[in-house]
Design an enzyme around this catalytic site. Structure first.
Site, mmCIF file in Angstrom:
data_model
loop_
_atom_site.group_PDB
_atom_site.id
_atom_site.type_symbol
_atom_site.label_atom_id
_atom_site.label_comp_id
_atom_site.label_asym_id
_atom_site.label_seq_id
_atom_site.Cartn_x
_atom_site.Cartn_y
_atom_site.Cartn_z
ATOM 1 N N ILE A 1 0.847 -1.195 0.000
ATOM 2 C CA ILE A 1 0.000 0.000 0.000
ATOM 3 C C ILE A 1 0.886 1.249 0.000
ATOM 4 O O ILE A 1 1.719 1.428 0.876
ATOM 5 C CB ILE A 1 -0.930 0.048 1.239
ATOM 6 C CG1 ILE A 1 -1.864 -1.165 1.260
ATOM 7 C CG2 ILE A 1 -1.743 1.340 1.236
ATOM 8 C CD1 ILE A 1 -2.734 -1.222 2.513
ATOM 9 N N HIS A 2 0.694 2.098 -0.987
ATOM 10 C CA HIS A 2 1.380 3.386 -1.092
ATOM 11 C C HIS A 2 0.396 4.331 -1.772
ATOM 12 O O HIS A 2 -0.763 3.959 -1.976
ATOM 13 C CB HIS A 2 2.690 3.243 -1.887
ATOM 14 C CG HIS A 2 2.474 2.604 -3.214
ATOM 15 N ND1 HIS A 2 2.229 3.326 -4.359
ATOM 16 C CD2 HIS A 2 2.415 1.301 -3.569
ATOM 17 C CE1 HIS A 2 2.048 2.494 -5.369
ATOM 18 N NE2 HIS A 2 2.139 1.257 -4.922
ATOM 19 N N GLY A 3 0.809 5.519 -2.112
ATOM 20 C CA GLY A 3 -0.117 6.509 -2.670
ATOM 21 C C GLY A 3 -0.939 6.017 -3.843
ATOM 22 O O GLY A 3 -2.155 6.175 -3.880
#
Length: 168
Positions: free
Chosen positions: A20-22
Protein backbone atom coordinates in the site's frame (compact mmCIF):
# COMPACT_ATOMS: atom_id res chain seq x y z
CA UNK A 1 -34.98 -17.28 -5.17
CA UNK A 2 -31.52 -15.86 -4.61
CA UNK A 3 -28.65 -18.30 -4.74
CA UNK A 4 -26.28 -18.06 -1.78
CA UNK A 5 -22.64 -17.71 -2.69
CA UNK A 6 -19.52 -17.85 -0.60
CA UNK A 7 -17.32 -16.31 -3.27
CA UNK A 8 -15.64 -13.22 -1.82
CA UNK A 9 -16.14 -9.94 -3.66
CA UNK A 10 -12.54 -9.51 -4.83
CA UNK A 11 -12.54 -6.53 -7.19
CA UNK A 12 -8.89 -6.88 -8.18
CA UNK A 13 -5.67 -8.54 -7.11
CA UNK A 14 -2.50 -6.46 -7.53
CA UNK A 15 1.13 -7.45 -7.34
CA UNK A 16 3.10 -4.52 -5.95
CA UNK A 17 6.26 -4.99 -3.92
CA UNK A 18 5.52 -1.65 -2.24
CA UNK A 19 2.10 -2.99 -1.13
CA UNK A 20 0.00 0.00 0.00
CA UNK A 21 1.38 3.39 -1.09
CA UNK A 22 -0.12 6.51 -2.67
CA UNK A 23 -0.97 4.89 -6.00
CA UNK A 24 -2.67 1.91 -4.35
CA UNK A 25 -4.12 3.79 -1.40
CA UNK A 26 -5.84 6.49 -3.39
CA UNK A 27 -5.90 5.94 -7.15
CA UNK A 28 -6.69 2.22 -7.30
CA UNK A 29 -9.02 2.17 -4.28
CA UNK A 30 -11.10 5.03 -5.72
CA UNK A 31 -11.10 3.56 -9.23
CA UNK A 32 -12.28 0.17 -7.98
CA UNK A 33 -14.75 1.44 -5.38
CA UNK A 34 -13.08 -0.81 -2.79
CA UNK A 35 -13.93 -0.48 0.89
CA UNK A 36 -11.38 -3.03 2.13
CA UNK A 37 -7.74 -3.55 1.22
CA UNK A 38 -6.40 -6.98 2.14
CA UNK A 39 -2.63 -7.25 2.15
CA UNK A 40 -1.63 -10.91 1.97
CA UNK A 41 2.01 -11.29 2.97
CA UNK A 42 3.63 -13.36 5.69
CA UNK A 43 6.21 -10.74 6.73
CA UNK A 44 3.88 -7.73 6.78
CA UNK A 45 1.21 -9.66 8.71
CA UNK A 46 3.72 -9.68 11.62
CA UNK A 47 5.00 -6.09 11.24
CA UNK A 48 2.77 -3.57 13.04
CA UNK A 49 5.05 -0.62 12.21
CA UNK A 50 4.79 -1.28 8.47
CA UNK A 51 1.02 -1.79 8.84
CA UNK A 52 0.66 1.58 10.59
CA UNK A 53 2.62 3.33 7.85
CA UNK A 54 0.40 1.77 5.18
CA UNK A 55 -2.78 2.62 7.11
CA UNK A 56 -1.78 6.31 6.99
CA UNK A 57 -1.96 6.29 3.18
CA UNK A 58 -5.54 5.06 3.04
CA UNK A 59 -8.59 7.33 3.27
CA UNK A 60 -10.36 6.98 6.64
CA UNK A 61 -13.35 5.24 5.08
CA UNK A 62 -11.20 2.39 3.76
CA UNK A 63 -10.26 -0.48 6.02
CA UNK A 64 -7.10 -2.54 5.72
CA UNK A 65 -6.35 -6.05 6.91
CA UNK A 66 -2.93 -7.65 6.99
CA UNK A 67 -2.98 -11.44 6.80
CA UNK A 68 -0.44 -14.16 6.19
CA UNK A 69 -0.87 -16.13 2.97
CA UNK A 70 -2.35 -19.10 4.85
CA UNK A 71 -4.75 -16.96 6.90
CA UNK A 72 -5.96 -15.27 3.71
CA UNK A 73 -6.63 -18.69 2.18
CA UNK A 74 -8.42 -19.81 5.36
CA UNK A 75 -10.72 -16.80 5.81
CA UNK A 76 -11.28 -15.06 2.45
CA UNK A 77 -14.42 -17.11 1.80
CA UNK A 78 -15.92 -15.78 5.05
CA UNK A 79 -15.88 -12.22 3.72
CA UNK A 80 -19.21 -10.41 3.65
CA UNK A 81 -20.61 -9.64 0.18
CA UNK A 82 -20.61 -5.98 1.33
CA UNK A 83 -16.82 -6.10 1.51
CA UNK A 84 -15.46 -4.86 -1.81
CA UNK A 85 -11.97 -6.30 -1.60
CA UNK A 86 -8.82 -5.01 -3.21
CA UNK A 87 -6.27 -7.80 -2.64
CA UNK A 88 -2.63 -6.71 -2.65
CA UNK A 89 0.36 -9.06 -2.64
CA UNK A 90 4.09 -8.36 -2.66
CA UNK A 91 5.10 -10.73 -5.45
CA UNK A 92 3.93 -13.31 -7.97
CA UNK A 93 4.80 -16.17 -5.63
CA UNK A 94 2.32 -14.92 -3.00
CA UNK A 95 -0.32 -14.57 -5.74
CA UNK A 96 0.32 -18.12 -6.94
CA UNK A 97 0.15 -19.53 -3.39
CA UNK A 98 -3.22 -17.81 -2.89
CA UNK A 99 -4.60 -19.11 -6.19
CA UNK A 100 -3.34 -22.64 -5.48
CA UNK A 101 -4.90 -22.37 -2.01
CA UNK A 102 -8.35 -21.76 -3.47
CA UNK A 103 -8.60 -17.96 -3.40
CA UNK A 104 -10.77 -17.06 -6.42
CA UNK A 105 -8.33 -14.92 -8.39
CA UNK A 106 -9.25 -14.49 -12.06
CA UNK A 107 -7.39 -11.30 -12.88
CA UNK A 108 -4.09 -9.93 -11.57
CA UNK A 109 -2.85 -6.42 -12.10
CA UNK A 110 0.95 -6.60 -12.16
CA UNK A 111 1.88 -3.17 -10.87
CA UNK A 112 5.40 -3.12 -9.51
CA UNK A 113 8.18 -5.68 -9.26
CA UNK A 114 11.45 -3.83 -8.64
CA UNK A 115 14.61 -4.59 -10.51
CA UNK A 116 17.26 -6.44 -8.54
CA UNK A 117 20.35 -8.49 -9.34
CA UNK A 118 19.49 -11.45 -11.58
CA UNK A 119 16.21 -10.00 -12.87
CA UNK A 120 15.50 -8.55 -16.29
CA UNK A 121 13.30 -5.54 -16.83
CA UNK A 122 10.27 -6.29 -19.03
CA UNK A 123 8.46 -2.96 -18.52
CA UNK A 124 9.20 0.33 -16.79
CA UNK A 125 7.91 -1.04 -13.47
CA UNK A 126 8.28 -4.83 -13.75
CA UNK A 127 11.42 -6.96 -13.58
CA UNK A 128 11.39 -10.77 -13.47
CA UNK A 129 13.68 -13.75 -13.08
CA UNK A 130 13.14 -17.36 -14.16
CA UNK A 131 11.24 -18.26 -10.96
CA UNK A 132 8.89 -15.31 -11.50
CA UNK A 133 8.31 -16.34 -15.12
CA UNK A 134 7.54 -19.89 -14.03
CA UNK A 135 5.01 -18.61 -11.46
CA UNK A 136 3.37 -16.36 -14.08
CA UNK A 137 3.14 -19.35 -16.45
CA UNK A 138 1.41 -21.41 -13.75
CA UNK A 139 -1.08 -18.61 -13.08
CA UNK A 140 -1.79 -18.23 -16.81
CA UNK A 141 -2.28 -22.00 -17.10
CA UNK A 142 -4.84 -21.71 -14.26
CA UNK A 143 -6.78 -19.20 -16.36
CA UNK A 144 -5.66 -16.01 -14.62
CA UNK A 145 -5.47 -12.84 -16.75
CA UNK A 146 -2.15 -11.05 -16.11
CA UNK A 147 -2.30 -7.34 -16.85
CA UNK A 148 0.73 -5.04 -16.45
CA UNK A 149 -0.43 -1.54 -15.57
CA UNK A 150 0.72 1.11 -13.09
CA UNK A 151 -2.45 3.18 -12.79
CA UNK A 152 -6.06 2.52 -13.85
CA UNK A 153 -6.13 4.92 -16.81
CA UNK A 154 -3.05 3.33 -18.39
CA UNK A 155 -3.57 0.83 -21.18
CA UNK A 156 -2.74 -2.56 -19.70
CA UNK A 157 -0.39 -5.03 -21.37
CA UNK A 158 -0.69 -8.80 -21.21
CA UNK A 159 2.44 -9.98 -19.42
CA UNK A 160 2.78 -12.83 -21.91
CA UNK A 161 3.53 -10.28 -24.62
CA UNK A 162 6.33 -8.80 -22.48
CA UNK A 163 8.07 -12.05 -21.53
CA UNK A 164 9.73 -13.56 -24.58
CA UNK A 165 10.07 -17.01 -22.96
CA UNK A 166 6.34 -17.11 -22.38
CA UNK A 167 4.62 -19.37 -24.91
CA UNK A 168 1.45 -17.55 -26.01
Amino acid sequence: MKKMTTKPNILLTRIDNRLIHGQVGVTWVNHLGANLVVVANDKVSQDEVQQSLMDMVLPDVIQARYFSIQKTIDIIHKASPKQKIFLVVKDVHDALALKQGGVPIDHINVGNMHYEEGKKQISSTVSVDDKDIEAFKKLADMGVTLDVRGVPNEKGQDIRALIKEFPI
